[in-house]
Design a protein around this motif. Structure first.
Motif, short mmCIF file in Angstrom:
data_model
loop_
_atom_site.label_atom_id
_atom_site.label_comp_id
_atom_site.label_asym_id
_atom_site.label_seq_id
_atom_site.Cartn_x
_atom_site.Cartn_y
_atom_site.Cartn_z
N SER A 58 0.93 -1.32 0.01
CA SER A 58 0.01 -0.02 -0.01
C SER A 58 0.84 1.26 0.14
O SER A 58 0.54 2.09 -0.69
N GLN A 59 1.92 1.36 0.79
CA GLN A 59 2.78 2.36 0.91
C GLN A 59 3.57 2.65 -0.28
O GLN A 59 3.90 3.86 -0.74
N LEU A 60 3.84 1.75 -1.13
CA LEU A 60 4.67 1.82 -2.17
C LEU A 60 3.95 1.98 -3.47
O LEU A 60 4.40 2.02 -4.67
N SER A 61 2.52 1.83 -3.36
CA SER A 61 1.63 1.88 -4.31
C SER A 61 1.89 0.89 -5.53
O SER A 61 1.95 1.29 -6.71
N LEU A 62 2.23 -0.23 -5.29
CA LEU A 62 2.55 -1.32 -6.19
C LEU A 62 1.62 -1.82 -7.03
O LEU A 62 1.60 -2.25 -8.14
N VAL A 63 0.08 -1.83 -6.25
CA VAL A 63 -0.97 -2.10 -6.97
C VAL A 63 -2.20 -1.27 -6.53
O VAL A 63 -2.03 -0.37 -5.68
N SER A 64 -3.00 -1.24 -7.35
CA SER A 64 -4.33 -0.24 -7.06
C SER A 64 -4.71 -0.63 -5.78
O SER A 64 -4.79 -1.72 -5.22
N HIS A 65 -5.42 0.51 -5.22
CA HIS A 65 -6.15 0.46 -3.85
C HIS A 65 -7.25 -0.28 -3.71
O HIS A 65 -7.74 -0.80 -2.78
N LYS A 66 -7.83 -0.65 -5.01
CA LYS A 66 -8.90 -1.52 -5.17
C LYS A 66 -8.73 -2.92 -4.97
O LYS A 66 -9.43 -3.73 -4.45
N PRO A 71 -3.93 0.65 4.81
CA PRO A 71 -3.76 0.08 5.98
C PRO A 71 -4.53 1.03 7.00
O PRO A 71 -4.56 2.19 6.85
N TYR A 72 -5.25 0.57 8.13
CA TYR A 72 -5.70 1.49 9.10
C TYR A 72 -4.67 1.91 10.01
O TYR A 72 -3.54 1.45 10.10
N GLN A 73 -5.02 2.77 10.88
CA GLN A 73 -3.87 3.47 11.67
C GLN A 73 -3.48 2.48 12.69
O GLN A 73 -2.22 2.59 13.04
N TRP A 74 -4.19 1.47 13.21
CA TRP A 74 -3.83 0.62 13.98
C TRP A 74 -2.78 -0.43 13.67
O TRP A 74 -2.15 -1.00 14.39
N GLU A 75 -2.84 -0.65 12.45
CA GLU A 75 -1.80 -1.67 11.82
C GLU A 75 -0.31 -1.15 11.70
O GLU A 75 0.43 -1.89 11.98
N TYR A 76 -0.04 0.36 11.89
CA TYR A 76 1.33 0.76 11.92
C TYR A 76 1.90 0.36 13.25
O TYR A 76 3.04 -0.19 13.47
N TYR A 117 -7.47 -0.78 19.92
CA TYR A 117 -7.71 0.47 19.28
C TYR A 117 -8.53 0.06 18.01
O TYR A 117 -9.29 0.73 17.50
N GLY A 118 -7.94 -0.89 17.15
CA GLY A 118 -8.58 -1.42 16.10
C GLY A 118 -9.72 -2.19 16.08
O GLY A 118 -10.62 -1.71 15.09
N GLY A 119 -10.18 -2.75 17.09
CA GLY A 119 -11.59 -3.19 17.45
C GLY A 119 -12.64 -1.93 17.80
O GLY A 119 -13.61 -2.00 17.15
#
Length: 182
Positions: A58-66, A71-76, A117-119
């Motif tokens: 997602s961060q490197l935009s290797l594929v489409s966001h579809k 990522p959600y904030q809690w994933e970092y 937090y993610g929950g």
């Protein structure tokens, strides 16, 4: 009289079995628990690799966001959960208590806290899916395929992905604020 395994050892009548050495039960339990902890650590590493792959793609935009969701904030902060797993792997072979303590404390900080937090962050979405499950799931599935036509009281309206996202965002924020005031 002889036993099934053959003649009895000389000098014993078979009643001395109570005095033979045995492995203490706490050592047996230690081996069993270490095995379970290793299994859980391996599963955690697999989940961590999948999440790290999602964040990286997602961060490197290797594929489409579809294809890959943002990522959600809690994933970092959850990505730091590899630290307790490494300490746990290091502590198990020699029963290093200091590494086990570091592993347990950091597991609470880097594993459990982001999941809580993610929950909380995902609760409004889950609540919306529970309340409006079939209709909302159909909209999301059809939106992924292209523009959605939703029949409501005989009138047709086209719902674009931006409109659908805005509707979901509003309903989720309203549900979350309701949840916080309860």
């Amino acid at each position: 009289m002889t036993s099934r395994a053959g003649p009895r050892a000389s000098g014993t009548d078979g009643s001395d079995f109570q005095h033979r050495e045995r492995v203490a039960s706490h050592y047996q339990m230690s081996v069993a628990l270490k095995s379970e902890i290793r299994k859980l650590n391996i599963v955690h590493v697999l989940i961590w690799v999948l999440m790290a792959a999602q964040v990286t793609v997602s961060q490197l935009s290797l594929v489409s966001h579809k294809v890959v969701a943002s990522p959600y904030q809690w994933e970092y902060p959850y990505l730091l959960s590899i630290v307790p797993t490494v300490f746990s792997f290091l502590a198990l072979p020699r029963n290093n208590i200091s590494y086990l303590v570091i592993s347990m404390i950091s597991a609470g900080l880097f594993c459990v806290a982001p999941l809580i937090y993610g929950g909380m962050e995902m609760f409004p979405v889950a609540q919306q899916l529970y309340r409006h499950g079939a209709r909302l799931a159909d909209l999301l599935q059809q939106e992924a395929a292209g523009p959605v036509v939703y029949h409501h009281t005989g009138q047709e309206e086209e719902i674009t992905s931006a409109l659908l996202a805005e509707t979901l965002r509003r309903s989720c924020s309203a549900s979350f604020s309701t949840f916080l005031t309860i």
